[in-house]
Write a protein that holds these residues in place. Structure first.
Motif, PDB file in Angstrom:
ATOM      1  N   SER A  87       0.795  -1.198  -0.011  1.00 48.74           N
ATOM      2  CA  SER A  87      -0.191  -0.054   0.080  1.00 48.74           C
ATOM      3  C   SER A  87       0.818   1.179  -0.040  1.00 48.74           C
ATOM      4  N   VAL A  88       1.844   1.209   0.899  1.00 48.88           N
ATOM      5  CA  VAL A  88       2.817   2.292   1.021  1.00 48.88           C
ATOM      6  C   VAL A  88       3.432   2.798  -0.219  1.00 48.88           C
ATOM      7  N   THR A  89       3.854   1.704  -1.018  1.00 50.56           N
ATOM      8  CA  THR A  89       4.437   1.843  -2.255  1.00 50.56           C
ATOM      9  C   THR A  89       3.779   2.241  -3.367  1.00 50.56           C
ATOM     10  N   LEU A  90       2.514   1.663  -3.306  1.00 50.07           N
ATOM     11  CA  LEU A  90       1.521   2.140  -4.468  1.00 50.07           C
ATOM     12  C   LEU A  90       1.140   3.682  -4.233  1.00 50.07           C
ATOM     13  N   MET A  91       0.978   3.968  -2.886  1.00 48.77           N
ATOM     14  CA  MET A  91       0.298   5.256  -2.491  1.00 48.77           C
ATOM     15  C   MET A  91       1.492   6.417  -2.890  1.00 48.77           C
ATOM     16  N   ALA A  92       2.860   5.850  -2.568  1.00 55.95           N
ATOM     17  CA  ALA A  92       3.911   6.778  -2.810  1.00 55.95           C
ATOM     18  C   ALA A  92       4.300   7.068  -4.262  1.00 55.95           C
ATOM     19  N   MET A  93       4.001   5.841  -5.078  1.00 59.92           N
ATOM     20  CA  MET A  93       4.519   6.008  -6.382  1.00 59.92           C
ATOM     21  C   MET A  93       3.406   6.393  -7.402  1.00 59.92           C
ATOM     22  N   ILE A 118       8.490  18.878  -3.378  1.00 56.09           N
ATOM     23  CA  ILE A 118       9.818  18.228  -2.783  1.00 56.09           C
ATOM     24  C   ILE A 118       9.829  18.343  -1.387  1.00 56.09           C
ATOM     25  N   TRP A 119       9.180  19.673  -0.778  1.00 51.25           N
ATOM     26  CA  TRP A 119       9.518  20.089   0.598  1.00 51.25           C
ATOM     27  C   TRP A 119       9.105  18.854   1.612  1.00 51.25           C
ATOM     28  N   PRO A 120       7.858  18.162   1.473  1.00 56.21           N
ATOM     29  CA  PRO A 120       7.628  17.061   2.568  1.00 56.21           C
ATOM     30  C   PRO A 120       8.733  16.151   2.789  1.00 56.21           C
ATOM     31  N   TYR A 121       9.729  16.014   1.736  1.00 62.18           N
ATOM     32  CA  TYR A 121      10.642  15.121   1.865  1.00 62.18           C
ATOM     33  C   TYR A 121      11.551  15.414   3.274  1.00 62.18           C
ATOM     34  N   LEU A 166      -4.651   5.412   7.752  1.00 64.02           N
ATOM     35  CA  LEU A 166      -3.976   6.425   8.250  1.00 64.02           C
ATOM     36  C   LEU A 166      -2.204   6.294   8.305  1.00 64.02           C
ATOM     37  N   VAL A 167      -1.851   4.966   8.728  1.00 60.57           N
ATOM     38  CA  VAL A 167      -0.335   5.074   8.943  1.00 60.57           C
ATOM     39  C   VAL A 167       0.261   4.897   7.294  1.00 60.57           C
ATOM     40  N   VAL A 168      -0.476   4.356   6.645  1.00 57.92           N
ATOM     41  CA  VAL A 168      -0.193   4.257   5.041  1.00 57.92           C
ATOM     42  C   VAL A 168      -0.154   5.759   4.699  1.00 57.92           C
ATOM     43  N   LEU A 169      -0.934   6.383   4.783  1.00 60.69           N
ATOM     44  CA  LEU A 169      -1.018   7.750   4.174  1.00 60.69           C
ATOM     45  C   LEU A 169       0.202   8.547   4.774  1.00 60.69           C
ATOM     46  N   ALA A 170       0.440   8.257   6.088  1.00 55.57           N
ATOM     47  CA  ALA A 170       1.405   9.265   6.543  1.00 55.57           C
ATOM     48  C   ALA A 170       2.797   8.797   6.257  1.00 55.57           C
ATOM     49  N   ALA A 171       2.865   7.383   5.938  1.00 57.54           N
ATOM     50  CA  ALA A 171       4.144   6.914   5.642  1.00 57.54           C
ATOM     51  C   ALA A 171       4.416   7.389   4.063  1.00 57.54           C
ATOM     52  N   ALA A 172       3.491   7.286   3.141  1.00 59.28           N
ATOM     53  CA  ALA A 172       3.513   7.440   1.772  1.00 59.28           C
ATOM     54  C   ALA A 172       3.574   8.764   1.639  1.00 59.28           C
ATOM     55  N   TRP A 173       3.015   9.906   2.285  1.00 59.37           N
ATOM     56  CA  TRP A 173       2.932  11.282   1.888  1.00 59.37           C
ATOM     57  C   TRP A 173       4.479  11.679   1.694  1.00 59.37           C
ATOM     58  N   LYS A 174       5.306  11.405   2.616  1.00 62.05           N
ATOM     59  CA  LYS A 174       6.489  12.268   2.655  1.00 62.05           C
ATOM     60  C   LYS A 174       7.359  11.525   1.390  1.00 62.05           C
ATOM     61  N   GLN A 175       7.144  10.184   1.126  1.00 64.00           N
ATOM     62  CA  GLN A 175       7.830   9.781   0.011  1.00 64.00           C
ATOM     63  C   GLN A 175       7.496  10.092  -0.978  1.00 64.00           C
ATOM     64  N   VAL A 176       6.345  10.870  -1.271  1.00 61.52           N
ATOM     65  CA  VAL A 176       5.847  10.913  -2.840  1.00 61.52           C
ATOM     66  C   VAL A 176       6.882  12.162  -3.399  1.00 61.52           C
ATOM     67  N   SER A 177       7.445  12.937  -2.569  1.00 60.53           N
ATOM     68  CA  SER A 177       8.258  13.838  -2.743  1.00 60.53           C
ATOM     69  C   SER A 177       9.581  13.204  -3.410  1.00 60.53           C
ATOM     70  N   TYR A 178      10.161  12.367  -2.875  1.00 63.24           N
ATOM     71  CA  TYR A 178      11.281  11.647  -3.313  1.00 63.24           C
ATOM     72  C   TYR A 178      10.899  11.127  -4.730  1.00 63.24           C
ATOM     73  N   ASN A 179      10.058  10.335  -4.766  1.00 66.05           N
ATOM     74  CA  ASN A 179       9.540   9.440  -6.056  1.00 66.05           C
ATOM     75  C   ASN A 179       9.267  10.788  -7.039  1.00 66.05           C
ATOM     76  N   PHE A 180       8.749  11.811  -6.624  1.00 61.51           N
ATOM     77  CA  PHE A 180       8.401  12.954  -7.768  1.00 61.51           C
ATOM     78  C   PHE A 180       9.546  13.220  -8.453  1.00 61.51           C
ATOM     79  N   LEU A 181      10.609  13.548  -7.447  1.00 61.97           N
ATOM     80  CA  LEU A 181      12.071  14.138  -7.971  1.00 61.97           C
ATOM     81  C   LEU A 181      12.498  13.200  -9.021  1.00 61.97           C
TER      82      LEU A 181
END
Lengths: 300, 441
Positions: A87-93, A118-121, A166-181
């Protein structure tokens, strides 16, 4: 003569062995000190049963592993971890790719968009956990307050599915920035001429994305897949610790959280080390599988 | 020339540094105390330390916060492994068995006191409090610092609104049940909530009804103790609470004291919480509240027995110099003095640790001015403790509480019945007890 000399020079290589070793030494030292040494220590500790203060330690062989594998709750947490990591991987990518495509096509103010994305990273996992916990606190949270109007009774303290979400959202949220980059860099490396040629041939935006962009992004996607799974397996205990403590019951108790809780709350270093060895083997095997089977579908 | 000028410029600075450094160099033995208090409690603690440091010139105590209870204990253990530990460490009551087991890592308080000239009378301490930290042959291993016991906080306004007479608070869980029903029928959203569910509704419930929480006198007598909190008395209570949770009469808000915010804001009507919750409730509550003894089951013979304490004590760690232990002894003696204790007790809601501090608070008329604040002391000391109500001494207890939290959550959300949940918690907890016992060999 001159030409001959140049031709000879091209064949010249450093015969000595010290220079290449010297050049890779910094990396070898870092890997050795920060990765190999702790890993060996973990393997050694996993066969010990020390008391909390380290005053004495007994060799117990495989007993720490037996203790874990006989514990049904430990086995349950493998399933929890699988659900959480996927879930985290999907929600982050997926959102990261979406944002990268949008940001790639923005002409005005693209720098601003990128900075914000990029900020949340820069936010540490535990802090990210606190931020999300505030928003979704069942009694004072902003998000749970508005969810009430939508007819959703938010109480992740007792509802396991909501807690997981909730934990998936919180864990994925900040990783979205990294993947975005990385996705953005990948998108910018795709030759514009290919896209233009397809556009002239009358391919729709979705068709262009599916048949040109996505395949050409596959090396980036594969890299991010590996990195995100490792992140979800190892780096997320701070989020769990601040939001749910693994609860309700054990619904969000993932493997790495138990490593943390047993080692740093319960002072059971033997069991904690055994768990990290299991986790290390698991993630190692998973990475091998990814390289052997998924990488074949990657176009470089 | 220019070099000389530069050097000259340093001279006043050097003199100033020397002058500033001089008083520090004269101040004798400095010891560190690592603790887990922040906010208001942290301020009160710092005030105690400042008072001590100003009261004499021989010793200086430096108090450092190391996070919450678990984090402080961990910091102490990690520092001990690196030989950089403080002289005094605040350890919460669930860490007691861990500290007692670590014979080479601690220096028992009775030894610290005996070797110094500081005043120490073991009989001066409240037996119900000190007993938790005393060996079976009467030697005090750590000094109780902050001790509390669970009581029932009542929002009188909420009760009156529902037409319930708030002048006679409920004494038994049966009476609480009736109040909850009335509140629920009147549409109240949060009739009852709790903090520290395992401590209040299992550990204290067991002591209060004189049933064992664990065998071997709750672990006081031997390390091969086994959990026993799945007997009918506990099952009945958890079953009832589970039913109340299903009916919306009991609202579960979290494993720690999350419910406190909801009580203080007036959202919840009844709240079982540590007596030390008093300070926060008093300063924040915009409604009329009262304190009642923890309810008991009227049909259990011998109930109510006495409740047990929670909180923390101060441990002296091994490997320090004689001067440092002397400083520690002087500080512990200072903390036990009745003036300091009475003030701490009145400001925080924690129990006084000495009889003298209790008498002093009485004499000052504190209990008449602050109704309900004496309840915790009476509840603890009303009856001579039995082997079921002296306290708990269990290894890996922090993790066992975690297991209890997990299983109770299963009861509150309706996925498990009380008997199954408590049986599972006992089985899982016993595995940890055996593992702890083995690691201590």
């Amino acid at each position: 003569m001159l030409f001959a000399a140049i031709a000879m020079q091209k064949k010249v290589y450093f015969r000595g062995t010290w220079l290449p070793w010297l050049l890779v030494a910094p990396q070898l030292i870092i890997t050795g000190v920060f990765f190999m040494w702790p890993a060996v220590q973990a393997v050694m500790q996993s066969t010990q049963l020390p008391d909390p203060f380290g005053l004495s330690s007994q060799y117990v062989g495989m007993e720490n592993f037996q203790f874990l594998l006989n514990d049904s709750t430990y086995l349950e947490s493998f399933a929890t971890t699988a659900l959480f990591s996927v879930s985290v991987t999907l929600m982050a990518m997926v959102p990261a790719l979406f944002f990268a495509v949008l940001a790639d096509s923005v002409i005005k103010g693209s720098g601003l968009y990128r900075t914000f994305l990029i900020w949340p990273y820069a936010v540490a996992p535990a802090i990210a956990g606190i931020v999300w916990l505030f928003m979704f606190n069942p009694s004072i949270g902003v998000a749970s307050y508005y969810l009430k109007f939508l007819g959703v009774k938010w109480n992740h303290v007792l509802d396991g599915d909501q807690a997981m979400l909730l934990v998936v959202l919180a864990a994925a949220w900040k990783q979205v920035s990294y993947n975005f980059l990385f996705f953005l860099a990948g998108l910018q490396a795709i030759p514009k001429s290919l896209i233009e040629a397809a556009t002239i041939d009358g391919a729709s935006p979705w068709h262009r994305f599916r048949t040109i962009t996505l395949p050409l992004l596959s090396p980036t996607t594969f890299f991010l897949l590996v990195v995100n799974i490792i992140y979800a397996f190892f780096d997320t205990f701070g989020v769990i610790h601040t939001i749910t403590l693994g609860g309700p019951e054990r619904d969000t108790s993932i493997l790495v959280y138990k490593v943390f809780a047993d080692g740093f709350v319960g002072q059971d270093l033997g069991s904690s080390a055994a768990q990290s060895v299991i986790l290390m083997v698991l993630v190692g095997a998973l990475t091998v599988v990814q390289f052997r089977y998924i990488e074949k579908k990657v176009h470089y | 020339m220019s070099i000389l000028k530069k050097e000259r410029a340093f001279i006043p600075l050097a003199i100033a540094t020397f002058l500033l450094a001089t008083p520090v160099a004269q101040a004798a033995t400095e010891i560190q105390w690592w603790h887990a208090f922040t906010g208001r409690l942290g301020e009160l603690l710092d005030e105690q330390v400042a008072t001590f440091n100003e009261s004499q010139d021989d010793y200086a105590v430096v108090a450092i916060n190391k996070g919450n209870y678990s984090e402080t204990l961990n910091a102490g253990i990690a520092a001990f492994r690196a030989s950089e530990h403080p002289t005094l460490l605040q350890v919460f009551e669930v860490g007691t068995a861990t500290m007692m087991g670590a014979k080479g890592a601690i220096k028992p308080v009775y030894e610290v006191m005996a070797e110094s000239e500081a005043k120490f009378e073991p009989d001066a301490y409240l037996a119900a409090v000190a007993g938790y930290y005393t060996t079976t042959d009467g030697q005090m291993l750590s000094l109780p610092y902050n001790s509390s016991t669970p009581v029932l906080f009542i929002n009188n306004d909420a009760l009156e609104e529902a037409g319930i007479d708030s002048s006679s608070p409920p004494a038994t869980w049966e009476e609480v049940g009736e109040i909850l029903t009335t509140l629920k029928d009147k549409g109240h959203e949060c009739p009852l909530t709790t903090a520290w569910q395992s401590w209040v509704h299992l550990e204290n419930l067991s002591a209060y009804h004189n049933v064992p929480f664990a065998t071997k006198a709750n672990g006081f007598e031997a390390a091969d103790t086994e959990l026993a909190f799945n007997s009918p008395a506990q099952v009945k209570h958890i079953e009832t609470m589970g039913q109340w949770a299903q009916d919306g009469k009991f609202v579960y808000l979290g494993r720690r004291n999350e419910g406190g915010a909801n009580f203080r804001s007036g959202e919840c009507a009844l709240f079982t919480e540590s007596s030390a919750g008093y300070a926060g409730i008093k300063s924040e509550a915009q409604f009329d509240f009262s304190i009642a003894p923890l309810p008991y089951w009227g049909d259990v013979e011998g109930a109510p027995q006495n409740t047990i304490i929670g909180g923390a004590s101060l441990w002296a760690l091994a490997g320090k110099t004689d001067e440092e232990y002397e400083a520690a002894a002087a500080f512990l003696s200072f903390l036990s003095s009745s003036t300091i204790q009475a003030k701490w007790h009145q400001n925080t809601g924690y129990l006084p640790i000495t009889m003298a501090a209790y008498e002093q608070s009485k004499g000052e008329g504190y209990y008449e001015a602050n109704l309900g604040t004496e309840i915790s002391i009476i509840q603890m000391t009303g009856k001579a403790p039995t082997e079921n109500s002296k306290g708990l001494r269990l290894g890996s207890f922090d993790q066992i509480r975690g297991i209890i939290d997990e299983e109770l959550e299963g009861v509150w959300n309706g996925s498990k019945d009380a008997q199954t949940a408590l049986d599972t918690a006992v089985t899982r907890g016993n595995e940890l007890l055996r593992r702890f016992e083995k690691s201590q060999r």
